[in-house]
Design an enzyme around this catalytic site. Structure first.
Site, mmCIF file in Angstrom:
data_model
loop_
_atom_site.group_PDB
_atom_site.id
_atom_site.type_symbol
_atom_site.label_atom_id
_atom_site.label_comp_id
_atom_site.label_asym_id
_atom_site.label_seq_id
_atom_site.Cartn_x
_atom_site.Cartn_y
_atom_site.Cartn_z
ATOM 1 N N HIS A 122 1.569 5.349 -2.196
ATOM 2 C CA HIS A 122 1.093 6.390 -3.116
ATOM 3 C C HIS A 122 2.302 6.995 -3.824
ATOM 4 C CE1 HIS A 122 -3.149 6.579 -1.748
ATOM 5 N NE2 HIS A 122 -2.616 6.081 -0.638
ATOM 6 N N HIS A 181 0.847 -1.199 0.000
ATOM 7 C CA HIS A 181 0.000 0.000 0.000
ATOM 8 C C HIS A 181 0.878 1.244 0.000
ATOM 9 C CE1 HIS A 181 -3.872 2.133 0.979
ATOM 10 N NE2 HIS A 181 -2.982 3.071 1.290
ATOM 11 N N HIS A 231 -9.325 1.742 -0.062
ATOM 12 C CA HIS A 231 -9.214 2.512 1.169
ATOM 13 C C HIS A 231 -10.569 2.409 1.865
ATOM 14 C CE1 HIS A 231 -5.730 4.207 -0.795
ATOM 15 N NE2 HIS A 231 -5.492 5.060 0.186
ATOM 16 N N GLU A 241 -11.051 4.786 6.722
ATOM 17 C CA GLU A 241 -9.880 5.464 7.292
ATOM 18 C C GLU A 241 -10.382 6.684 8.064
ATOM 19 O OE1 GLU A 241 -5.530 7.314 6.023
ATOM 20 O OE2 GLU A 241 -7.009 6.900 4.468
ATOM 21 N N ASP A 274 2.583 3.300 2.902
ATOM 22 C CA ASP A 274 1.577 4.300 2.546
ATOM 23 C C ASP A 274 2.186 5.564 1.939
ATOM 24 O OD1 ASP A 274 -0.888 5.436 2.153
ATOM 25 O OD2 ASP A 274 -1.401 5.629 4.257
#
Length: 429
Positions: A59, A57, A210, A213, A309
């Site tokens: 970005h 996971h 997602h 969260e 992340d």
């Protein structure tokens, strides 16, 4: 004759003094005292040899963008989303590619050779998708990069969000993402989960969403995700990322929820560094830390892996690409400090993540791909404690990165002149 033999290696399962022979990019043998010549030999000398680390996971479109166009002053999730919304319309494909490639260099140095990255599809220009599809091809010789079509601003909430996500999938982004808790209403969130699972079923793609969260215990989209997974026959192909609302949910409700998730074979991806940084921001004291119920999910048989992340982006100003840093934090915040606990945490960074990503040929068995990392530590527990140097990173049987061991020289009468922190400070019975 083998191409490579790594000698005197400790393995994550506890075996010690093992030789690993490599031929044609595959592991040909894992035995003690392999008596055969090799084109190259590496002495592990009782250090840990592991399969590569995996980040399920991340970005990558936002990574290394810290300070662009400004800093996240509050440090909150919502300001980070707003900040990325300011940068996204002005970012160029060239800039995205350059930052992503720099991060991949860092990843290799950390023994991180498999990454699943979310790709924001909320901007109809889709330069993020164009850039990361190019990066995926360019790093293919040394990093396996999976891409998730991620509607950061909401599948329904964003202008042209539905069309943009479908266009990204048509371009070759190969996993369906979502963010139901960011839709305008709980019901629109539920509908987005249903629609996105239907798309995945129709296209034969995995799902990585997602999900919840938030600190809101009433954000229960993971329940819908599990139900739709079963409905569309997607068991084992769906990941729920973050799931931080489970931290705040009523225990009785969770006692129903976790078996439902297990029935759907949901892959769970907490993100310890980010979760404890961003959650609980509205609390005074006691302050919630926000990470999902890792121990309970593992005990129920769910596949749990950990993500990094973010690294130096609008949401997180820290990060190093080191998955052992992620595991180190998970030990603390999940309060999993026992010997068996730590072994499970290490597996969450390696074999569990391989299952999440659906990797084939991953591991240390004969016939597995010869993707390996040699660490300056004796075993997984020491690796998690020390976050040690990656002495060698091997892809397909070839060394693609190496780092000198960390040796400290001291000048104190009567004490050792050199300390190898990875070996000299292991408690011995």
């Amino acid at each position: 004759m083998f191409d490579l033999i790594i000698r005197d290696a400790n393995l994550p399962d506890g075996r010690k003094g093992m030789d690993i022979a490599v031929s044609g990019g595959l592991i040909a043998a894992v035995e003690k005292n392999i008596e055969a010549p090799a084109g190259e030999e590496i002495m592990a000398t009782n250090r840990l040899v592991s399969p590569p680390f995996i980040d399920p996971h991340f970005h990558m479109d936002a990574t290394l963008s810290l300070g662009l166009p400004r800093m996240n002053v509050s440090g909150t999730l919502l300001e980070g989303i707003a900040l990325w919304g300011e940068l996204r319309p002005i970012v160029t494909k060239e800039e995205l590619v350059e930052r992503a490639l720099r991060y991949c260099d860092l990843a290799v140095s950390q023994g991180l050779l498999f990454i699943r990255s979310h790709v924001d599809t909320s901007d109809p220009r889709l330069v993020t998708a164009e850039a990361l599809l190019e990066v995926k091809e360019r790093v293919k010789p040394y990093i396996d990069l999976q891409l998730v079509a991620f509607p950061q601003d909401g599948y329904y909430r964003a202008t042209d969000g539905v069309a943009s996500l479908n266009r990204a999938l048509d371009m070759g982004v190969d996993i369906v993402g979502g963010i139901p808790h960011f839709e305008r209403t709980m019901d629109e969130g539920r509908l987005s989960v249903e629609a996105l699972c239907r798309i995945a079923a129709d296209r034969g793609l995995p799902v990585d969403m997602h999900c919840d969260e938030t600190d809101d215990p009433h954000s229960r989209h993971i329940e819908t995700l599990a139900a739709e997974t079963v409905r569309f026959g997607l068991q084992g192909r769906v990941a729920g990322s973050h799931l931080t609302s489970m931290h705040s949910m009523d225990n009785y409700y969770v006692s129903k929820l976790i078996p439902l998730m297990a029935e759907a074979r949901i892959n769970v991806i907490p993100n310890p560094l980010i979760n404890i940084m961003l959650q609980g921001r509205h609390d005074t004291y006691p302050k919630r830390r926000g990470m999902t119920r890792v121990r309970e999910l593992m005990d129920a048989g769910l596949n749990v892996s950990f993500g990094h992340d973010c690294v130096m982006d609008p949401w997180y100003s820290m990060g190093s690409g080191d998955m052992l840093e992620v595991g180190h934090m998970a030990i603390h915040v999940a309060q999993m400090a026992g010997v068996e606990d730590k072994k499970k945490i290490f597996e969450a960074l390696t074999v569990n993540s391989a299952k999440t990503l659906g990797l084939e040929g991953y591991g240390l068995d004969k016939g597995s791909k010869a993707d390996l990392v040699i660490l300056q530590a004796a075993d997984p527990l020491e690796a998690l404690r020390l976050k040690p140097v990656r002495l060698a990173v091997i892809k397909g049987g070839k060394v693609i990165a190496h780092t000198a061991p960390r040796i400290t020289t001291i000048s104190i009468d009567g004490r050792p002149q050199a300390i190898d922190i990875g070996l000299d400070y292991i408690p011995r019975a």
